[in-house]
Design a protein around this motif. Structure first.
Motif, short mmCIF file in Angstrom:
data_model
loop_
_atom_site.label_atom_id
_atom_site.label_comp_id
_atom_site.label_asym_id
_atom_site.label_seq_id
_atom_site.Cartn_x
_atom_site.Cartn_y
_atom_site.Cartn_z
N UNK A 286 -3.14 -13.05 -4.58
CA UNK A 286 -2.09 -12.58 -5.50
C UNK A 286 -2.17 -11.07 -5.63
N UNK A 287 -1.11 -10.40 -5.23
CA UNK A 287 -1.10 -8.93 -5.26
C UNK A 287 0.14 -8.36 -5.95
N UNK A 288 0.94 -9.24 -6.57
CA UNK A 288 2.16 -8.78 -7.23
C UNK A 288 2.61 -9.82 -8.24
N UNK A 289 3.61 -9.45 -9.06
CA UNK A 289 4.17 -10.41 -10.00
C UNK A 289 4.77 -11.61 -9.28
N UNK A 290 5.34 -11.36 -8.11
CA UNK A 290 5.95 -12.44 -7.34
C UNK A 290 4.92 -13.51 -6.97
N UNK A 291 3.66 -13.09 -6.86
CA UNK A 291 2.61 -14.03 -6.51
C UNK A 291 2.27 -15.00 -7.62
N UNK A 292 2.81 -14.78 -8.82
CA UNK A 292 2.53 -15.67 -9.95
C UNK A 292 3.49 -16.85 -10.01
N UNK A 293 4.45 -16.92 -9.11
CA UNK A 293 5.42 -18.01 -9.11
C UNK A 293 4.71 -19.35 -8.93
N UNK A 294 4.97 -20.26 -9.85
CA UNK A 294 4.37 -21.59 -9.78
C UNK A 294 2.92 -21.66 -10.23
N UNK A 295 2.37 -20.54 -10.72
CA UNK A 295 0.96 -20.48 -11.11
C UNK A 295 0.77 -20.72 -12.61
N UNK A 296 -0.47 -21.09 -12.97
CA UNK A 296 -0.85 -21.25 -14.37
C UNK A 296 -1.55 -19.96 -14.80
N UNK A 297 -1.01 -19.34 -15.85
CA UNK A 297 -1.48 -18.03 -16.28
C UNK A 297 -2.09 -18.15 -17.68
N UNK A 298 -3.05 -17.27 -17.98
CA UNK A 298 -3.64 -17.23 -19.30
C UNK A 298 -3.37 -15.92 -20.01
N UNK A 299 -3.13 -15.97 -21.32
CA UNK A 299 -3.00 -14.77 -22.14
C UNK A 299 -3.66 -15.04 -23.49
N UNK A 300 -3.92 -13.97 -24.24
CA UNK A 300 -4.49 -14.10 -25.58
C UNK A 300 -3.36 -14.36 -26.56
N UNK A 301 -3.56 -15.32 -27.44
CA UNK A 301 -2.53 -15.72 -28.41
C UNK A 301 -2.06 -14.56 -29.26
N UNK A 302 -0.75 -14.44 -29.44
CA UNK A 302 -0.04 -13.44 -30.24
C UNK A 302 -0.13 -12.02 -29.67
N UNK A 303 -0.67 -11.87 -28.47
CA UNK A 303 -0.81 -10.55 -27.87
C UNK A 303 0.51 -10.10 -27.24
N UNK A 304 0.57 -8.80 -26.94
CA UNK A 304 1.75 -8.27 -26.24
C UNK A 304 1.93 -8.92 -24.86
N UNK A 305 0.86 -9.12 -24.07
CA UNK A 305 1.04 -9.80 -22.78
C UNK A 305 1.67 -11.18 -22.91
N UNK A 306 1.28 -11.94 -23.93
CA UNK A 306 1.88 -13.27 -24.12
C UNK A 306 3.38 -13.14 -24.38
N UNK A 307 3.76 -12.18 -25.22
CA UNK A 307 5.18 -11.96 -25.52
C UNK A 307 5.92 -11.49 -24.26
N UNK A 308 5.28 -10.61 -23.47
CA UNK A 308 5.91 -10.10 -22.26
C UNK A 308 6.20 -11.24 -21.28
N UNK A 309 5.23 -12.13 -21.09
CA UNK A 309 5.42 -13.24 -20.17
C UNK A 309 6.52 -14.18 -20.65
N UNK A 310 6.57 -14.44 -21.96
CA UNK A 310 7.60 -15.32 -22.49
C UNK A 310 8.99 -14.74 -22.22
N UNK A 311 9.11 -13.41 -22.35
CA UNK A 311 10.41 -12.76 -22.14
C UNK A 311 10.79 -12.69 -20.66
N UNK A 312 9.80 -12.78 -19.77
CA UNK A 312 10.08 -12.66 -18.33
C UNK A 312 9.78 -13.94 -17.56
#
Length: 267
Positions: free
Chosen positions: A126-152
């Motif tokens: 995985x070397x790009x955002x495109x590489x995350x297609x179909x993958x299971x990702x982890x984020x910290x609850x209520x963090x900005x990354x979690x919000x960013x992923x939900x929006x995208x």
């Protein structure tokens, strides 16, 4: 005569007591909340003391206010509750200024422009955002990354975003193959991966995040804290702290060297 002397002594004692009360009040430490496992921003050492870039910042703010900082470790979600309820004076934890957060919290001016990192196993490919297609990702609850992923979500096309209470549990699951990737602050990920084998930052996401100190909405300490941060930027104190913890000097014109007013929006 004796009565006058007694009266004078009594007034003097009262004055001393009042003076002591004022002094004690002025010396009250700043109550600071921090997520305790977020190096190089803040981290609780084995001795129980806190260290890190933002720890240095709040300690210097407290010093210039004529007091000290009393830092308490909390779970990430609890930081927002403590600030909104006014139980603490400041919160540090590489927090991003957002319009949503500004509705219930106040922030000082930013001192760091953040970016997100995609943490993966070294052999993931995985070397790009495109590489995350179909993958299971982890984020910290209520963090900005979690919000960013939900929006995208639709744009990225990942299969699932697992929410974690702690960064340590999230990275352990990544290391053990329970999730395919994590998305978090890129500085923190690189720091962690320097101590964890088999993991790397596979891609970086430029978001324009602005990291700042969070404070209760309308705090009477907000303007003073913001003025001190401006002073620290101008006199070179904050740039030196940046270089100490980030390993490089801040770029000219960056948030670490440019004084700014208290933000009223995320833009």
């Amino acid at each position: 005569m004796k009565l006058n002397r007694r009266l004078a002594v009594g007034l003097a004692v009262l004055a001393m007591g009042a003076g002591m009360s004022v002094t004690a009040h002025a010396a009250d430490p700043l109550k600071v909340a921090a997520y305790p496992a977020n190096p190089p921003w803040e981290n609780k050492t084995e001795s129980g003391a806190f260290e890190g870039f933002e720890v240095d910042i709040v300690n210097e703010i407290a010093k210039r206010m004529g007091t000290t900082a009393d830092i308490e470790g909390m779970d990430f979600k609890a930081l927002f509750v403590a600030s909104a309820a006014g139980r603490v004076d400041m919160v540090i934890s590489s927090l991003t200024i957002t319009d949503e957060r500004l509705q219930s919290q106040s922030f000082t001016q930013p001192y760091f422009e953040g970016a997100l990192g995609v943490g993966v196993k070294e052999d993931s490919g995985i070397t790009s955002l495109e590489g995350l297609k179909g993958k299971v990702i982890g984020t910290v609850a209520t963090s900005f990354p979690e919000k960013y992923l939900a929006e995208h979500k639709d744009q990225i096309g990942f299969a699932e975003n697992k929410s974690y209470d702690t960064t340590a549990n999230m990275l352990t699951d990544l290391q053990n193959g329970r999730i395919d990737a994590v998305v978090n602050d890129v500085v923190g990920l690189r720091y962690a991966f320097g101590q964890m084998k088999g993991l790397k930052v596979g891609a970086e996401i430029v978001t324009g995040e602005k990291f700042a100190i969070m404070m209760p909405k309308g705090s009477d300490k907000l303007q003073k804290a913001n003025d001190i941060i401006s002073e620290m930027k101008k006199d070179g104190t904050l740039p030196k702290m940046y270089e100490k913890w980030m390993g490089v000097a801040p770029a000219p014109g960056s948030f670490a060297v440019t004084p700014m007013p208290v933000p009223t929006s995320a833009n």
